[in-house]
Design a protein around this motif. Structure first.
Motif, PDB file in Angstrom:
ATOM      1  N   LEU A   1       0.700  -1.076   0.103  1.00  0.00           N
ATOM      2  CA  LEU A   1       0.043   0.021   0.009  1.00  0.00           C
ATOM      3  C   LEU A   1       0.932   1.175  -0.041  1.00  0.00           C
ATOM      4  O   LEU A   1       1.516   1.624   0.943  1.00  0.00           O
ATOM      5  N   GLY A   2       1.023   1.817  -0.958  1.00  0.00           N
ATOM      6  CA  GLY A   2       2.115   2.855  -1.427  1.00  0.00           C
ATOM      7  C   GLY A   2       1.535   4.256  -0.631  1.00  0.00           C
ATOM      8  O   GLY A   2       0.244   4.621  -0.947  1.00  0.00           O
TER       9      GLY A   2
ATOM     10  N   LYS B   1       0.933   7.410   7.947  1.00  0.00           N
ATOM     11  CA  LYS B   1      -0.368   7.413   7.400  1.00  0.00           C
ATOM     12  C   LYS B   1      -0.829   5.919   6.893  1.00  0.00           C
ATOM     13  O   LYS B   1      -1.917   5.380   6.914  1.00  0.00           O
ATOM     14  N   GLY B   2       0.251   5.491   6.022  1.00  0.00           N
ATOM     15  CA  GLY B   2       0.073   4.088   5.460  1.00  0.00           C
ATOM     16  C   GLY B   2      -0.106   3.297   6.551  1.00  0.00           C
ATOM     17  O   GLY B   2      -1.002   2.142   6.366  1.00  0.00           O
ATOM     18  N   GLU B   3       0.775   3.142   7.376  1.00  0.00           N
ATOM     19  CA  GLU B   3       0.823   2.162   8.446  1.00  0.00           C
ATOM     20  C   GLU B   3      -0.613   2.260   9.444  1.00  0.00           C
ATOM     21  O   GLU B   3      -1.007   1.143   9.764  1.00  0.00           O
TER      22      GLU B   3
ATOM     23  N   LYS C   1       1.006  -4.585   3.358  1.00  0.00           N
ATOM     24  CA  LYS C   1       2.084  -3.831   4.086  1.00  0.00           C
ATOM     25  C   LYS C   1       2.322  -2.372   3.364  1.00  0.00           C
ATOM     26  O   LYS C   1       2.258  -2.294   2.207  1.00  0.00           O
ATOM     27  N   ALA C   2       2.460  -1.385   4.229  1.00  0.00           N
ATOM     28  CA  ALA C   2       2.460   0.015   3.939  1.00  0.00           C
ATOM     29  C   ALA C   2       3.919   0.086   3.465  1.00  0.00           C
ATOM     30  O   ALA C   2       4.727  -0.480   4.189  1.00  0.00           O
TER      31      ALA C   2
ATOM     32  N   ALA D   1      13.978   3.263  -2.880  1.00  0.00           N
ATOM     33  CA  ALA D   1      14.052   2.573  -1.626  1.00  0.00           C
ATOM     34  C   ALA D   1      12.744   1.646  -1.524  1.00  0.00           C
ATOM     35  O   ALA D   1      13.072   0.667  -1.008  1.00  0.00           O
ATOM     36  N   ALA D   2      11.690   2.117  -2.273  1.00  0.00           N
ATOM     37  CA  ALA D   2      10.541   1.270  -2.249  1.00  0.00           C
ATOM     38  C   ALA D   2      11.049  -0.046  -2.985  1.00  0.00           C
ATOM     39  O   ALA D   2      10.371  -1.230  -2.750  1.00  0.00           O
ATOM     40  N   LYS D   3      11.528   0.277  -4.325  1.00  0.00           N
ATOM     41  CA  LYS D   3      11.871  -1.118  -5.162  1.00  0.00           C
ATOM     42  C   LYS D   3      12.864  -1.772  -4.605  1.00  0.00           C
ATOM     43  O   LYS D   3      12.675  -3.190  -4.390  1.00  0.00           O
ATOM     44  N   ASN D   4      13.931  -1.438  -3.733  1.00  0.00           N
ATOM     45  CA  ASN D   4      14.785  -2.221  -2.860  1.00  0.00           C
ATOM     46  C   ASN D   4      14.090  -2.868  -1.890  1.00  0.00           C
ATOM     47  O   ASN D   4      14.482  -4.229  -1.572  1.00  0.00           O
TER      48      ASN D   4
END
Length: 245
Positions: free
Chosen positions: A30-31, A37-39, A54-55, A68-71
């Motif tokens: 969940l981007g 806020k996502g969490e 998962k946020a 960072a998100a890709k990793n």
């Protein structure tokens, strides 16, 4: 278990899409630009019985955030099956072609167009590791040049120099990307969830987030024989919902 990343998924259509994919047994990232806020949203969903969510922090206008998100997903999953480029902004209002500043239009394009390109290019490596990769670019009927040229179209008078043109550009990018990936098992499509009642438009749209998300899921979870390089719209009143470009 298949995995999906949805940008801009901490509210409205993106959030409902995450819920529906979770219910179908996918692991959903969940981007959200704001991780807290996502969490918080994920905790609420977990309390309601949703699992495999998962946020993940991702700002589509920030290359470091995208990397960072890709990793993180690569470390967790090793691949990505579905990318739903949902994050978008409306921009200032009104948006006249004669008076809206270039700066304001560029601001909209940074998220709605260049942000999609940045995220897509970053995640192509992980998507190519999937057996059935899918890329869904969430667009708008306001991006249809054909409809905007038709005085009988019900939204003919809704002209936006930034938002609509950014979605038209996104549609064009979708066609090019789908063509380049046509010899691989990718399905790359532009999907318009329809004029939906959300915070985005002050809840002025007639459609529900449930219907909008269901339409996105329908045209994302497709089989190997499904089309690629199409423009689907929930506002087109037929069974398939193919929109003119």
């Amino acid at each position: 278990m298949k995995s999906a990343l949805i940008t801009g998924a901490n509210r409205s259509i993106g959030l409902e899409t995450a819920k529906q994919l979770s219910e179908k047994g996918l692991f959903v990232y969940l981007g959200s630009r704001d991780l807290q806020k996502g969490e918080a949203v994920v905790r609420e969903l977990n309390e309601k019985g949703f699992r495999n969510l998962k946020a993940i922090e991702i700002d589509v206008t920030d290359p470091a955030s995208i990397s960072a998100a890709k990793n993180l997903i690569e470390k967790d999953q090793g691949k990505l099956d579905i990318l739903i480029n949902n994050a978008g902004i409306l921009g200032t209002n009104p948006q006249t072609a004669a008076e809206t500043s270039v700066k304001d239009i560029q601001h909209v394009f940074d998220t709605n167009f260049f942000g999609v390109i940045s995220v897509t290019q970053a995640f192509l490596e992980l998507l190519k590791k999937s057996e059935s990769p899918r890329i869904s670019n969430i667009t708008s009927g306001l991006g249809s040049l054909t409809l905007h040229s038709d005085p009988t179209w019900k939204y003919y008078d809704v002209k936006t120099a930034g938002y609509g043109t950014s979605k038209a550009a996104l549609n064009a990018y979708t066609i090019v990307l789908a063509y380049e990936l046509k010899d691989l098992p990718f399905k790359v499509n532009a999907i318009d969830p329809g004029y939906t009642a959300t915070d985005f438009n002050h809840h002025s749209g007639p459609g529900s987030v449930e219907s909008a998300a269901s339409f996105i899921v329908k045209h994302t979870l497709t089989d190997d024989n499904a089309p690629t390089g199409q423009f689907y719209s929930n506002d087109i009143e037929d069974e398939i919902g193919i929109s003119p470009w």
